[in-house]
Write a protein that holds these residues in place. Structure first.
Motif: not given
Length: 275
Positions: A251-259
């Motif tokens: 749950g670190a929230g470091s996923l790539p942005s949607a675009e």
């Protein structure tokens, strides 16, 4: 990216993309989706990476184990609207006739280029004379149909201190055998690169991009005609996949942005017309 219209044969178009001072950046794919995505992004020419093809199949690279996988992938990729160059390691054989037959098979399938290396699985280099025999046989089999890129692994297997003189000798021999281009992965010294481009004349020099190496403008100024990505994109994709999985898990929230992540529909569209 912007590509130029071209009315000639695919081989001639691919050859024309190798320009000293304005080198071809050749990204390397490992499957249909990666090649289709690169083509859709505007890359007119796409190569394959032997490490990516081998690792994706659960096989070792550089041991001659992936002939079937390489040919199967090449046959599929030539249906894309892209110029396809195929990395065949050392040709999957030490027999010149066998390597020439493979090159002819790839040319018939629609490939426009082939990359043949002189490094061996045991960490040695093929005898120069033997490699010349292989390149000459390939050249005779595919003249005017396939861009033959002759790679020497001197800098990877000999070390920079021992490689300089042998590299020049091997490249001269490979040009004499009819190679359309010569490739020295592991070479990052701009002075040596400039010397080799000068000695190569009209035969374009190919180098491998390195994140800590010379930039594209620097390589262009040194006269390089082609810059390959090698296995970099495949390894970057593996790293990105693991990073994304860990981000979901913790749950670190470091996923790539949607675009930055292709949608389901965009990814599905990469297979349009492919069956």
């Amino acid at each position: 990216m912007t590509t130029l219209a071209y009315d000639g044969l695919p081989y001639e178009e691919f050859r024309a993309l190798h320009r000293a001072g304005a080198p071809l950046l050749l990204p390397n794919a490992w499957d249909h989706a990666s090649a289709a995505a690169l083509s859709a992004a505007g890359f007119r020419a796409v190569g394959t990476t032997s490490l990516g093809v081998a690792a994706a199949a659960g096989l070792p690279d550089g041991t001659g184990a992936t002939r079937a996988e390489t040919v199967r992938l090449a046959r599929g990729l030539t249906r894309l609207d892209a110029l396809i160059s195929v990395d065949v390691e050392g040709g999957f054989s030490d027999e010149p006739g066998d390597v020439a037959a493979l090159a002819a098979e790839l040319a018939e399938a629609g490939a426009v280029g082939i990359n043949i290396e002189d490094g061996r699985a045991d960490g040695t280099l093929r005898d120069t004379g033997h490699q010349v025999e292989i390149l000459a046989a390939v050249r005779e089999a595919v003249e005017g149909r396939l861009f033959v890129n002759a790679r020497t692994d001197t800098y990877w297997l000999r070390g920079a201190g021992k490689a300089a003189s042998e590299t020049g000798e091997r490249l001269e021999a490979y040009r004499g055998a009819g190679a359309d281009g010569v490739f020295v992965p592991g070479l990052g010294d701009l002075r040596v690169i400039a010397e080799l481009t000068s000695a190569s004349g009209d035969t374009p020099l190919n180098v491998l991009h390195a994140p800590d190496g010379p930039s594209m403008p620097e390589l262009a100024e040194a006269g390089v005609g082609r810059v390959s990505c090698g296995s970099l994109l495949f390894r970057a994709a593996l790293g990105a996949a693991v990073t994304a999985a860990r981000s979901v898990a913790d749950g670190a929230g470091s996923l790539p942005s949607a675009e930055d992540v292709p949608s389901y529909a965009e990814t599905q569209a990469l297979a349009d017309g492919f069956s």
